[in-house]
Structure formats: C-alpha cells, structure tokens
Design an enzyme around this catalytic site. Structure first.
Site, PDB file in Angstrom:
ATOM      1  CG  ASP A  64      -0.193  -0.340   2.498  1.00 42.18           C
ATOM      2  OD1 ASP A  64       0.972   0.109   2.674  1.00 42.18           O
ATOM      3  OD2 ASP A  64      -0.758  -1.059   3.338  1.00 42.18           O
ATOM      4  CG  ASP A  66       1.457   4.133   4.473  1.00 34.56           C
ATOM      5  OD1 ASP A  66       0.241   3.958   4.340  1.00 34.56           O
ATOM      6  OD2 ASP A  66       2.222   3.262   4.925  1.00 34.56           O
ATOM      7  CG  ASP A 145       9.529   0.893  12.223  1.00 34.89           C
ATOM      8  OD1 ASP A 145       9.808   1.559  11.207  1.00 34.89           O
ATOM      9  OD2 ASP A 145       8.709  -0.043  12.194  1.00 34.89           O
TER      10      ASP A 145
HETATM   11  P1  ATP Z   1       4.107  -2.950   5.054  1.00 36.00           P
HETATM   12  O1  ATP Z   1       2.959  -1.999   4.827  1.00 36.00           O
HETATM   13  O2  ATP Z   1       4.707  -3.517   3.840  1.00 36.00           O
HETATM   14  O3  ATP Z   1       3.818  -3.960   6.099  1.00 36.00           O
HETATM   15  P2  ATP Z   1       5.322  -0.580   6.148  1.00 36.00           P
HETATM   16  O4  ATP Z   1       6.751  -0.256   6.464  1.00 36.00           O
HETATM   17  O5  ATP Z   1       4.618   0.306   5.197  1.00 36.00           O
HETATM   18  O6  ATP Z   1       5.301  -2.090   5.684  1.00 36.00           O
HETATM   19  P3  ATP Z   1       3.240   0.101   7.984  1.00 36.00           P
HETATM   20  O7  ATP Z   1       2.775  -0.671   9.176  1.00 36.00           O
HETATM   21  O8  ATP Z   1       2.329   0.298   6.842  1.00 36.00           O
HETATM   22  O9  ATP Z   1       4.568  -0.626   7.530  1.00 36.00           O
HETATM   23  O10 ATP Z   1       3.747   1.503   8.538  1.00 36.00           O
HETATM   24  C1  ATP Z   1       4.126   2.557   7.661  1.00 36.00           C
HETATM   25  C2  ATP Z   1       5.336   3.276   8.234  1.00 36.00           C
HETATM   26  O11 ATP Z   1       5.031   3.829   9.509  1.00 36.00           O
HETATM   27  C3  ATP Z   1       6.547   2.378   8.474  1.00 36.00           C
HETATM   28  O12 ATP Z   1       7.334   2.225   7.319  1.00 36.00           O
HETATM   29  C4  ATP Z   1       7.266   3.148   9.557  1.00 36.00           C
HETATM   30  O13 ATP Z   1       7.999   4.208   9.008  1.00 36.00           O
HETATM   31  C5  ATP Z   1       6.140   3.720  10.390  1.00 36.00           C
HETATM   32  N1  ATP Z   1       5.765   2.829  11.501  1.00 36.00           N
HETATM   33  C6  ATP Z   1       4.814   1.877  11.508  1.00 36.00           C
HETATM   34  N2  ATP Z   1       4.728   1.252  12.684  1.00 36.00           N
HETATM   35  C7  ATP Z   1       5.650   1.826  13.469  1.00 36.00           C
HETATM   36  C8  ATP Z   1       6.063   1.629  14.823  1.00 36.00           C
HETATM   37  N3  ATP Z   1       5.490   0.699  15.587  1.00 36.00           N
HETATM   38  N4  ATP Z   1       7.048   2.430  15.292  1.00 36.00           N
HETATM   39  C9  ATP Z   1       7.608   3.388  14.524  1.00 36.00           C
HETATM   40  N5  ATP Z   1       7.280   3.592  13.259  1.00 36.00           N
HETATM   41  C10 ATP Z   1       6.318   2.847  12.716  1.00 36.00           C
HETATM   42 MG    MG Z   2       2.537   0.233   4.622  1.00 32.05          MG
END
Ligand code: ATP
Ligand code: MG
Length: 447
Positions: A64, A66, A145
């Site tokens: 997705d 963001d 993170d």
């Molecule tokens: P995917 O969507 O492929 O699982 P993602 O990295 O996009 O991976 P998301 O959960 O969609 O993960 O979160 C988007 C972004 O928000 C992450 O890339 C990170 O930068 C931040 N993020 C998400 N969860 C946390 C957390 N628990 N602590 C700090 N930052 C976070």
């Molecule tokens: Mg994501």
C-alpha cells in the site's frame, strides 16, 4: 509516571536526486500520485513514505502507499471529498478510492516526557502512549522504526530524502532501529515483531545492535494489547513469509510471548514433529498466498495451537479418565481460553477453529452413511486439509486421510455428473456448496 527519553542524535539528512535513485512515478499508484499532487498544489509538503518507498527501491511491489504531509488532518479532509479521519492513538486521514485507501499522516514529533505539559505525549515506563504532537518532516522521520522505513520521496522534485542513513542499510540488506535500540523497543515492543517480519519478508538481517536486545526485551510484549498482537500475528503469518517469520520468532525468543503453550511443547522432547507440523502448515499458507488463493486465520490458529491441544488432551485422558473426545473438548476450551489472554482471536475465527479441532475425531471414525453427511459440513474441507497435515507428521493415519480423499472424489464426480474431481490440497478451500458461484461473480475472499 514520566521519565526522560533518549533522543536519537539528529543525523545529517541527505537528498538523493531523481537521477540517482530508481523510484519512478510509474511504480506509484495513480491514486497515491493524485493525493501527492493535490497536496503539493495546495501549497503543502507531500512525501511518499514508509513501505512504499522501501519496497519500490528494492524493485518490489508495495502493499500500500502511505503519504506524509505538513497539512493537518482537517486540511486534508477539506481537500478530498472521499476522505475520512480515523484513529484514536493519533488522527490520520484515509482517502478512499474504491477499494484502495491512501493513508495521509501529518508529520509528528516524538517528544520528551518532560516537555509534555500540554498532555499530548504521555510516556509511561518508556512506552509511548500518545504521540499526536505535530512536528517537522525531520522529526517525523526520526520517530519511525527502522532506517529503511524512513526514506521520503518528495513529489515536489522527485528526490528521496534520507534522514537516517536508510539507503545504505537498504543496499546492505540491514534492518536497524533508528536511535538507541533499547529505548526504541521500550517505547513500542511491537517493533520486535516488525523487525522479524521485515527480515523474513525482505531477506534482510537484523543488525546485531538491534537483534541482541530482542531476546532480553521480548517479555515487553506482555504489555501490548491482545488485539494489536492479533493484527501483528496475521501480518507475520499470512503475508507469504510465514515459515521464515516462525523461524525468526523462535530464534529471537518472541514466539513464546505469542503462543506460550505451543512454545512450551516445542521446547520439550519430541518437539521436532510439532515444529515440522507448524512449518508445513505455514508453507502451505505461504504457497496459497503466492498463488493469490484465500487463506483464513481459523486454519492458521488451528495449526499454531494444535500441538498444545494435543498434549493437553493426552494429559486429560490419562489423568482424568476422560474419553478421547471429552479430553479433546476440554483441552480445546482450556487452550483457547489461555491463549486469548495473550493474543486476541475474534469469534468469527475462533468458532470455525474449534470446529476444525472437533471434527478431527469424527473424521478419524469415518464410515458409512455418516461419512457422506460430514462431507457437507461447512468446515469439512478445512478439517480434511488439517487431517492431511496431521498425517504428514504421523499424528493421524495416512490411510484414513486417503479414504476421505477418495470419498470426496467420488462425491464430487457424482455432483458434477461425472466431471473430473477437483484437486484436494490446500489450506482453506471454500465450502463445496459455494464453489459453483465463483464463476458467476464476486470472489468474496476472507482476509
Ligand atoms: P508494510 O505496509 O509492507 O507492512 P510498512 O513499512 O509500510 O510495511 P506500515 O505498518 O504500513 O509498515 O507503517 C508505515 C510506516 O510507519 C513504516 O514504514 C514506519 O515508518 C512507520 N511505523 C509503523 N509502525 C511503526 C512503529 N510501531 N514504530 C515506529 N514507526 C512505525
Ligand atoms: Mg505500509
């Protein structure tokens, strides 16, 4: 209670111009581009962030997209008709385009407990409980993170802004928490599960400064709400990298905080069988995900809890003199009750999961007219697939499983007026009665 929090040192941010990175607008969804451009044209900063930038840089298709911006949620809402504000922990804007949702978050800062007089950030035992203080783009980047999750694609000039040396880690295949690993894990223990998930998904290694802290801090997962752990468990095991996630969860001592009773069985003698059992189940799920077939948490949780159910029911039969079926029923109740205090499992999944368990002895006592009736049970297919899995580790007799395979084939060719029987493998086939509808319309997948 508040306490001083370690602020990560602010590294120098680096701007990587369009000519020096591989992200092109062609890889970004039209809807995400629409959101980015509309924000920019309204005078706001607008960046693609997180997994979208990371996955595109690695030549992978993002799950997705963001977006991060300096526009406030209300400002975003004013720009998009199809926008809803959501979130309790912090407010986010969701811009809806049919089934695609673009998440738009306003830059946030991670503040000192000491400076939270306004009550916006609350830190307890080092945990961030609320973090909806708006901030600058730098602050937004440094509260994320992992370094590789902290790359910002700027729609204004198509450059990538790298605030935490994420590009180097991306190239080296390293997962590294931004700032002091211990403080960052204490703020949010779910980051340990995220480390494992990304390592399994991307084939990255967890940097030792981050990884070495995990086993000693794993017990912090006990403080995380069960519903949030349920969401994370689904992401760990139902995104196509379940086998790798399982291995890493065990290696880092995390699995026992998710499935304690199963973990205890895996750690005792004769555990090989059950490790293989769970690994087969996860491999099956991974294959189905990569083929775009539906998978259900009911089957997944059934597989993850079965070793515990099996050991407990054996003990109940011995100690309480129960029949095998009674022992199974009681073991299922007790294992599920205990499990729910660790990881939530909504009723719509726990009910079919119990059915999968309780159908096992019925399948093993197969025969005659009753067998035909079982074939029509809504959970028959999942229970049968479960029996196949058990037979693979000699927890059930292969001959019994084969009998059911033949019974179904003959029933299916009867139903289909002599058409060839369908293949029978797979974790969570839809119930037989519904299959015909598939050609006619909506696939109605569960997620
Ligand atoms: P995917 O969507 O492929 O699982 P993602 O990295 O996009 O991976 P998301 O959960 O969609 O993960 O979160 C988007 C972004 O928000 C992450 O890339 C990170 O930068 C931040 N993020 C998400 N969860 C946390 C957390 N628990 N602590 C700090 N930052 C976070
Ligand atoms: Mg994501």
């Amino acid at each position: 209670m508040t306490e001083q929090q370690t602020q990560p040192e602010i590294p120098q941010s680096v701007i990587i111009p369009r000519s020096e990175h591989s992200i092109s607008r062609a890889g970004i969804s039209d809807n995400a581009l629409k959101v980015l451009y509309r924000l920019k044209n309204a005078g706001y900063q607008a960046y693609l962030v997180g997994g979208g930038v990371r996955d595109l840089s690695l030549g992978r298709e993002p799950k997705d997209f963001d977006v991060a911006t300096d526009a406030r949620p209300e400002d975003v809402k004013a720009l998009f008709r199809n926008c809803r504000l959501i979130g309790r922990r912090f407010r986010l804007a969701h811009v809806h385009f049919g089934r695609e949702i673009i998440e738009v978050a306003t830059f946030r800062a991670l503040h000192d407990g000491e400076t939270s007089d306004n009550g916006d950030v609350h830190i307890e035992d080092g945990r961030v409980l609320r973090d909806n203080v708006y901030g600058t783009v730098e602050e937004d980047a440094l509260r994320r993170d992992f370094t590789i999750n902290s790359l910002y694609y700027n729609i204004a000039d198509f450059s990538i802004v790298d605030f935490a040396d994420g590009m180097a880690d991306l190239r080296a295949g390293v997962l590294r928490l931004i700032g002091d690993p211990e403080a960052r894990l204490r703020e949010d223990a779910v980051r340990m599960l995220r480390a494992v998930r990304f390592a399994a998904k991307l084939g990255f290694r967890i940097h030792p400064e981050t990884g070495d802290r995990i086993p000693e801090m794993a017990s912090l997962l006990e403080l995380i709400p069960q519903a949030r752990l349920f969401d994370e468990v689904l992401k760990l095991f139902m995104s196509g990298h379940g086998v790798g996630s399982f291995e890493l969860l065990r290696r880092y001592g995390l699995f026992r905080y998710l499935f304690p009773e199963t973990d205890a069985v895996l750690e005792t003698d004769g555990h090989d069988t059950w490790i293989r059992f769970i690994s087969w189940a996860l491999e099956n799920t991974d294959n189905r995900v990569s083929e775009g077939k539906p998978v259900t948490p009911a089957f997944l949780f059934a597989a993850l809890l079965w070793p515990a159910v099996r050991v407990r029911s054996g003990r109940y039969a011995d100690e309480r003199g129960l029949t095998p079926v009674q022992a199974l029923q009681e073991a299922v109740s007790d294992v599920v009750d205990a499990q729910l205090s660790h990881v939530a499992l909504p009723k719509r999944f726990s009910i079919p999961m119990r059915e999968i368990f309780l159908l096992q002895p019925r399948l093993e006592r197969h025969g005659g007219r009753r067998a035909r009736r079982l074939l029509g049970h809504p959970r028959f297919r999942a229970a049968y697939d479960f029996l196949l899995l058990r037979a693979r580790v000699e927890d059930a007799e292969q001959a019994v499983a084969d009998t059911w395979t033949r019974l179904q084939e003959s029933a299916e060719s009867d139903d289909a007026g002599g058409r060839a029987p369908a293949a029978t493998e797979g974790a969570a086939r839809r119930p037989r009665g519904r299959r015909r509808r598939r050609s006619g319309g909506a696939p109605g997948q569960e997620s």
